[in-house]
Motif scaffolding. Structure first.
Motif, PDB file in Angstrom:
ATOM      1  N   ASN A  78       2.781   7.589 -12.988  1.00 48.93           N
ATOM      2  CA  ASN A  78       2.961   8.733 -13.878  1.00 48.93           C
ATOM      3  C   ASN A  78       2.468  10.020 -13.221  1.00 48.93           C
ATOM      4  O   ASN A  78       1.746  10.012 -12.229  1.00 48.93           O
ATOM      5  CB  ASN A  78       2.170   8.494 -15.174  1.00 48.93           C
ATOM      6  CG  ASN A  78       3.062   8.566 -16.398  1.00 48.93           C
ATOM      7  OD1 ASN A  78       4.249   8.811 -16.301  1.00 48.93           O
ATOM      8  ND2 ASN A  78       2.485   8.348 -17.575  1.00 48.93           N
ATOM      9  N   THR A 124      -1.255  13.911 -24.108  1.00 49.12           N
ATOM     10  CA  THR A 124      -1.771  13.893 -22.736  1.00 49.12           C
ATOM     11  C   THR A 124      -3.062  14.705 -22.669  1.00 49.12           C
ATOM     12  O   THR A 124      -3.023  15.925 -22.899  1.00 49.12           O
ATOM     13  CB  THR A 124      -0.747  14.490 -21.751  1.00 49.12           C
ATOM     14  OG1 THR A 124       0.460  13.738 -21.825  1.00 49.12           O
ATOM     15  CG2 THR A 124      -1.277  14.448 -20.328  1.00 49.12           C
ATOM     16  N   SER A 172       9.340   7.420 -21.408  1.00 50.02           N
ATOM     17  CA  SER A 172       7.995   6.952 -21.069  1.00 50.02           C
ATOM     18  C   SER A 172       7.334   7.890 -20.066  1.00 50.02           C
ATOM     19  O   SER A 172       6.207   8.366 -20.271  1.00 50.02           O
ATOM     20  CB  SER A 172       8.074   5.527 -20.507  1.00 50.02           C
ATOM     21  OG  SER A 172       6.806   5.044 -20.156  1.00 50.02           O
ATOM     22  N   SER A 175       6.678  11.340 -21.541  1.00 46.28           N
ATOM     23  CA  SER A 175       5.552  11.417 -22.483  1.00 46.28           C
ATOM     24  C   SER A 175       4.209  11.576 -21.785  1.00 46.28           C
ATOM     25  O   SER A 175       3.217  11.905 -22.435  1.00 46.28           O
ATOM     26  CB  SER A 175       5.527  10.165 -23.374  1.00 46.28           C
ATOM     27  OG  SER A 175       5.225   9.007 -22.612  1.00 46.28           O
ATOM     28  N   GLY A 176       4.156  11.379 -20.481  1.00 49.99           N
ATOM     29  CA  GLY A 176       2.904  11.548 -19.752  1.00 49.99           C
ATOM     30  C   GLY A 176       2.784  12.866 -19.010  1.00 49.99           C
ATOM     31  O   GLY A 176       1.827  13.082 -18.269  1.00 49.99           O
ATOM     32  N   ILE A 182       5.360  14.292 -28.357  1.00 55.91           N
ATOM     33  CA  ILE A 182       5.554  12.872 -28.658  1.00 55.91           C
ATOM     34  C   ILE A 182       5.967  12.635 -30.114  1.00 55.91           C
ATOM     35  O   ILE A 182       6.320  11.509 -30.479  1.00 55.91           O
ATOM     36  CB  ILE A 182       4.294  12.042 -28.327  1.00 55.91           C
ATOM     37  CG1 ILE A 182       3.089  12.521 -29.129  1.00 55.91           C
ATOM     38  CG2 ILE A 182       4.013  12.081 -26.836  1.00 55.91           C
ATOM     39  CD1 ILE A 182       1.830  11.668 -28.931  1.00 55.91           C
ATOM     40  N   TYR A 281       1.147   7.489 -24.690  1.00 53.14           N
ATOM     41  CA  TYR A 281       2.425   7.600 -23.993  1.00 53.14           C
ATOM     42  C   TYR A 281       3.396   6.561 -24.547  1.00 53.14           C
ATOM     43  O   TYR A 281       2.988   5.559 -25.124  1.00 53.14           O
ATOM     44  CB  TYR A 281       2.261   7.364 -22.490  1.00 53.14           C
ATOM     45  CG  TYR A 281       1.275   8.268 -21.788  1.00 53.14           C
ATOM     46  CD1 TYR A 281       1.048   9.573 -22.223  1.00 53.14           C
ATOM     47  CD2 TYR A 281       0.584   7.837 -20.664  1.00 53.14           C
ATOM     48  CE1 TYR A 281       0.151  10.400 -21.561  1.00 53.14           C
ATOM     49  CE2 TYR A 281      -0.314   8.654 -19.996  1.00 53.14           C
ATOM     50  CZ  TYR A 281      -0.530   9.933 -20.446  1.00 53.14           C
ATOM     51  OH  TYR A 281      -1.418  10.744 -19.792  1.00 53.14           O
ATOM     52  N   TRP A 288       4.321   2.502 -28.469  1.00 57.09           N
ATOM     53  CA  TRP A 288       3.491   3.530 -27.851  1.00 57.09           C
ATOM     54  C   TRP A 288       2.239   2.908 -27.243  1.00 57.09           C
ATOM     55  O   TRP A 288       1.631   2.016 -27.840  1.00 57.09           O
ATOM     56  CB  TRP A 288       3.127   4.596 -28.892  1.00 57.09           C
ATOM     57  CG  TRP A 288       4.356   5.312 -29.338  1.00 57.09           C
ATOM     58  CD1 TRP A 288       5.254   4.895 -30.284  1.00 57.09           C
ATOM     59  CD2 TRP A 288       4.881   6.519 -28.798  1.00 57.09           C
ATOM     60  NE1 TRP A 288       6.297   5.784 -30.375  1.00 57.09           N
ATOM     61  CE2 TRP A 288       6.100   6.789 -29.481  1.00 57.09           C
ATOM     62  CE3 TRP A 288       4.432   7.406 -27.825  1.00 57.09           C
ATOM     63  CZ2 TRP A 288       6.863   7.917 -29.202  1.00 57.09           C
ATOM     64  CZ3 TRP A 288       5.204   8.524 -27.548  1.00 57.09           C
ATOM     65  CH2 TRP A 288       6.399   8.779 -28.230  1.00 57.09           C
TER      66      TRP A 288
END
Length: 514
Positions: A78, A124, A172, A175-176, A182, A281, A288
């Protein structure tokens, strides 16, 4: 199915049959460049070469006369960032999660309160690892690159673009980034406004099950795959590691210690920590992953081996023994708790739960009675203490764990497995599954292609498990030491920035890690 994991220092590919049995494996290494203080970069062309060579080698090992290659599914590390020009040519190397040069901008976001709001949108934590902070760093400190940049992506998206001419990012990985909402499942307007980056500069967001076909001719010829073989987008490595050890049910915690480490649990909805200690994430839009990553796992064990036990390392090489096995044997001679010697493993700053890129490591409690054997055991215990503090934060957010699955390179060590069970005071189960992120990617691929009905079918592929029970004789020792470890970390935190600034001021040179 091929499961491929594009990692920080290597790309691994595993060929599985449709029962989850391993048929072939490759691991292609590349350097992590640390040419300046805080830098942690990779060459995207070296990674592309590793992916191509890995796919090529796996194909050579596969017996396609007796079977069909259904697809290739991807995992990746990530929080990597590449700036690209209008022709999608890199303007930077891959700026990895381990790069801390954006620390100044993370600190500013924390200080003015903006960071808290952004965390609540994006899941995050504010840290220089995130694309949010990296983009602010490029904007302010490298305006020449920022002005030329037409596009931004991470390493997986770059590989997909080069191989397949598609410009997309799975939910995925998105989301990081720290710039993805999110809850809205789209790029976050406030984060983009802060960075000055527009949605036109970012990849299209797709589901992890998304399939792409039609490899560019130049790579199809070299690799030898049929052009109709689907490439599945997949997810980030941590989420897929949970899937790969069958830790996707409520309350099942996955603890991973490889080069770095993590403690993660899967929920069916996004969860935010009011104290901002853990991330949230996506695995898929319906699952999740809530947890905390740590910078300092096996890399700290390697540091101890190379710098405190050089003679033993050489002896092990002469005897053709594993030097890590030799060190764990030495550590076994020392009682639990290392006779009061504590070690904070923050050699590379730290992410969860303190999120402080300036954090530094230390031994505490040294006396004349302590030996190198005490120090190596304290190093191993310190890594586990730190993971336990992440679990404590996680418990506040999602409740107590029902079971713990452990994986990663450390899981080969019986001492470390027992230590994890003793410090966590819970049974720890070690699944047999090989390269859990690759297996998780393969399972996502199987689900995408309709070869399995549910992700929970992974339980058929994980194989045998081995469970370690906590040793009650060690409870009192660890119960007494863990609070000291935590309090000490908080007290030292007031000086981390000061010593880090001193070190940056007097830094002599960077290094390249193979």
């Amino acid at each position: 199915m091929v499961g491929m994991d594009i990692g920080t220092t290597s790309t691994k590919a595993v060929l599985y049959d449709l029962d989850g049995n391993v048929l072939a494996y490759t691991n292609k290494l590349y350097p992590l460049y640390r040419d300046a203080t805080g830098m942690a970069e990779e060459d995207p062309e070296e990674i592309l070469e590793a992916v191509v060579n890995g796919l090529q080698e796996i194909l050579r090992k596969a017996d396609l006369k007796n079977g069909k290659l259904h697809g290739v599914s991807f995992s990746s590390a990530n929080q990597s960032l590449i700036a690209l020009d209008k022709n999608h040519k890199p303007l930077t190397r891959v700026i990895t999660w381990a790069d801390t040069r954006a620390t100044k901008y993370a600190d500013q976001l924390k200080a003015d309160g903006t960071g808290k709001t952004l965390y609540e949108h994006t899941g995050t934590p504010i840290h220089p690892m995130s694309l949010l902070c990296k983009l602010l760093w490029l904007k302010n400190d490298h305006a020449d690159i920022y002005k030329k940049a037409a596009y931004y992506c991470g390493i997986k998206e770059y590989i997909f673009y080069r191989l397949l001419d598609v410009w997309q990012m799975d939910i995925s990985v998105a989301s990081g980034t720290g710039i993805f909402n999110i809850f809205d499942l789209d790029w976050d307007k406030d984060a983009l406004a802060l960075t000055g980056v527009t949605t036109d500069q970012l990849p299209k967001i797709v589901d992890g099950y998304a399939q792409s076909t039609g490899m560019r001719d130049e790579y199809a010829k070299v690799i030898g795959y049929p052009k109709d073989v689907p490439f599945i987008q997949g997810a980030f490595d941590g989420a897929l590691s949970n899937l790969g050890v069958n830790a996707i049910d409520e309350g099942v915690v996955a603890v991973t210690i490889g080069t770095s480490g993590a403690v993660r649990v899967v929920t069916d909805h996004p969860v935010i920590d009011p104290k901002g200690r853990v991330f949230c994430y996506a695995l898929t839009k319906d699952l999740w992953v809530v947890g905390g990553p740590v910078n300092n796992g096996g890399v700290v064990f390697r540091w101890a081996r190379d710098n405190l036990f050089d003679a033993e390392k050489s002896t092990a090489a002469l005897l053709q023994e594993d030097s890590y096995d030799l060190l764990t044997e030495i550590a076994k001679r020392v009682p639990a708790g290392s006779d009061g010697l504590l070690f904070h493993p923050f050699l590379g700053g730290e992410r969860a739960p303190i999120w402080d890129a300036d954090a530094r490591g230390s031994f505490f409690g040294l006396t004349q009675m302590h030996t190198r054997a005490h120090m190596i055991r304290a190093v191993l215990e310190g890594i586990v203490y730190n993971l336990y503090t992440v679990l404590l934060a996680l418990e506040e957010v999602v409740g107590e764990p029902k079971s713990i699955m452990a994986t990663g390179g450390f899981a080969r060590s019986e001492l470390w497995r027992q230590m994890l069970s003793d410090i966590f005071e819970q049974p720890v189960t070690i699944p047999e599954s090989f390269e859990s992120s690759c297996l998780g990617a393969a399972v996502i691929g199987m689900k995408s292609l309709g070869l399995i009905d549910n992700l929970s079918d992974v339980k058929k592929f994980v194989g045998e498990t081995n469970t370690y029970q906590p040793n009650p004789e060690n409870f009192d020792v660890y119960r007494e030491l863990v609070p000291i470890y935590i309090r000490l970390s908080r007290q030292l935190q007031t000086e981390y920035t000061n010593i880090a600034n001193f070190q940056k001021k007097h830094a002599q040179h960077g290094e390249t890690q193979e």
